[in-house]
Scaffold this motif. Structure first.
Motif, PDB file in Angstrom:
ATOM      1  N   ILE A 191      39.135  53.739  36.286  1.00 42.62           N
ATOM      2  CA  ILE A 191      37.861  54.472  36.195  1.00 42.62           C
ATOM      3  C   ILE A 191      37.011  53.902  35.073  1.00 42.62           C
ATOM      4  N   GLU A 192      37.622  53.661  33.935  1.00 41.85           N
ATOM      5  CA  GLU A 192      36.892  53.088  32.800  1.00 41.85           C
ATOM      6  C   GLU A 192      36.383  51.687  33.120  1.00 41.85           C
ATOM      7  N   HIS A 211      33.408  51.869  35.603  1.00 43.41           N
ATOM      8  CA  HIS A 211      32.243  52.417  34.906  1.00 43.41           C
ATOM      9  C   HIS A 211      31.660  51.389  33.945  1.00 43.41           C
ATOM     10  N   LYS A 216      29.585  48.912  35.568  1.00 37.86           N
ATOM     11  CA  LYS A 216      28.450  49.512  36.278  1.00 37.86           C
ATOM     12  C   LYS A 216      28.641  49.473  37.800  1.00 37.86           C
ATOM     13  N   ILE A 275      31.398  54.884  41.572  1.00 39.73           N
ATOM     14  CA  ILE A 275      32.638  55.628  41.757  1.00 39.73           C
ATOM     15  C   ILE A 275      32.347  56.812  42.669  1.00 39.73           C
ATOM     16  N   VAL A 324      37.523  62.283  37.364  1.00 40.69           N
ATOM     17  CA  VAL A 324      36.471  61.412  36.838  1.00 40.69           C
ATOM     18  C   VAL A 324      35.827  62.036  35.602  1.00 40.69           C
ATOM     19  N   LEU A 351      35.371  60.398  31.994  1.00 44.58           N
ATOM     20  CA  LEU A 351      33.983  60.078  31.646  1.00 44.58           C
ATOM     21  C   LEU A 351      33.209  61.362  31.332  1.00 44.58           C
ATOM     22  N   VAL A 368      29.414  63.365  32.820  1.00 40.42           N
ATOM     23  CA  VAL A 368      28.920  62.964  34.135  1.00 40.42           C
ATOM     24  C   VAL A 368      28.434  64.190  34.915  1.00 40.42           C
ATOM     25  N   ASN A 426      25.235  57.274  35.788  1.00 41.36           N
ATOM     26  CA  ASN A 426      26.642  56.857  35.670  1.00 41.36           C
ATOM     27  C   ASN A 426      27.208  56.260  36.945  1.00 41.36           C
ATOM     28  N   LYS A 427      26.384  56.246  38.019  1.00 44.97           N
ATOM     29  CA  LYS A 427      26.813  55.729  39.316  1.00 44.97           C
ATOM     30  C   LYS A 427      28.056  56.465  39.830  1.00 44.97           C
ATOM     31  N   ILE A 428      27.992  57.813  39.750  1.00 43.41           N
ATOM     32  CA  ILE A 428      29.056  58.665  40.267  1.00 43.41           C
ATOM     33  C   ILE A 428      28.499  59.441  41.456  1.00 43.41           C
ATOM     34  N   THR A 453      27.697  56.067  47.787  1.00 47.20           N
ATOM     35  CA  THR A 453      28.417  55.114  46.934  1.00 47.20           C
ATOM     36  C   THR A 453      28.055  53.684  47.310  1.00 47.20           C
TER      37      THR A 453
END
Length: 257
Positions: free
Chosen positions: A152-153, A156, A159, A162, A172, A176, A179, A223-225, A251
């Protein structure tokens, strides 16, 4: 015509097994490479099978190349899915159980590198909150499996988007903090969202929760989650499927941004 015995020999031969493990999961040119992380097989102690399958169907439709992974560890416990209670006499391995969903096309999570994929997706099921982390037992004080935390790290930090659904957003959020995610609604709505109380645990982790319906997803563009409620909502399977489709497509859209 092949006899049943000869057909079985072909299906189980080492060569066929090697080819199967290295085939793309979609036809035609791959549009993106996506890692899917499983947590066993079964809603109460592993990955929710319908959610995992829905992720794979939508990824296939989008012509994504899929790699499946799971940690090579024992499950927290094994649940008898008929009795709805732990079976104290049984122990199972998360990777081996996940291979049932992956049809054997799976690798240990320790082999996953963010540099090899464009995005990562975590289906739900209590395995995400028992085997990938301990949110299902410890709430906001939960710990996270070292390999799950690492990937996950890594995604992230690179970039890379997830995706997650059902209770997996808690995993998640633990890794993080801050988020934005959804697990449906923070109100039970007369039983429609029976796990609404779980949202409090998310808030204690420092996450922001956004209420969404079962056919929707939420996109944290910063955060692109991307997350979706899935079976956090009591509704028809077709709505669960459609909501996961929104999460998968959201996603993949972030891969191109």
């Amino acid at each position: 015509m092949l006899s049943a015995v000869n057909a079985l020999r072909i299906l189980t031969s080492p060569l066929n097994n090697y080819i199967s493990k290295n085939m793309l999961h979609s036809s035609g040119a791959a549009q993106a490479k996506v890692a899917v992380v499983l947590a066993g097989c079964g809603v109460y102690d592993g990955s929710e099978v319908h959610e995992a399958s829905a992720c794979l169907v939508h990824l296939s439709r989008a012509k994504a190349e899929v790699g499946m992974f799971a940690p090579d560890i024992n499950q927290m416990h094994v649940v008898d899915h008929i009795a709805g209670a732990p079976d104290e006499k049984d122990t199972r391995n998360v990777l081996k159980e996940s291979a049932r969903i992956a049809r054997g096309k799976i690798s240990a999570l320790s082999n996953l590198k963010a540099t090899d994929y464009d995005a990562i997706i975590f289906p739900g099921g209590f395995g995400a909150a028992k085997n990938l982390c301990t949110f299902g037992v410890d709430g906001s004080k939960c710990s996270v499996n070292n390999e799950a935390k690492r990937v996950i790290e890594e995604f992230h930090a690179n970039k890379k988007p997830i995706g997650c659904c059902c209770i997996a957003p808690a995993l998640v959020a633990r890794v993080l903090p801050g988020v934005e995610v959804t697990m449906g609604s923070d109100k039970e709505e007369d039983g429609r969202f029976p796990y609404a109380g779980t949202v409090q645990g998310l808030l204690e982790l420092g996450a922001k929760h956004v209420n969404k319906g079962p056919t929707e997803c939420h996109v944290d563009e910063k955060n692109k989650i991307v997350s979706a409620p899935a079976y956090m909502c009591e509704t028809g399977l077709h709505e669960i499927f459609d909501g996961i489709g929104q999460m998968v497509n959201g996603t993949l859209k972030l891969v191109k941004s």
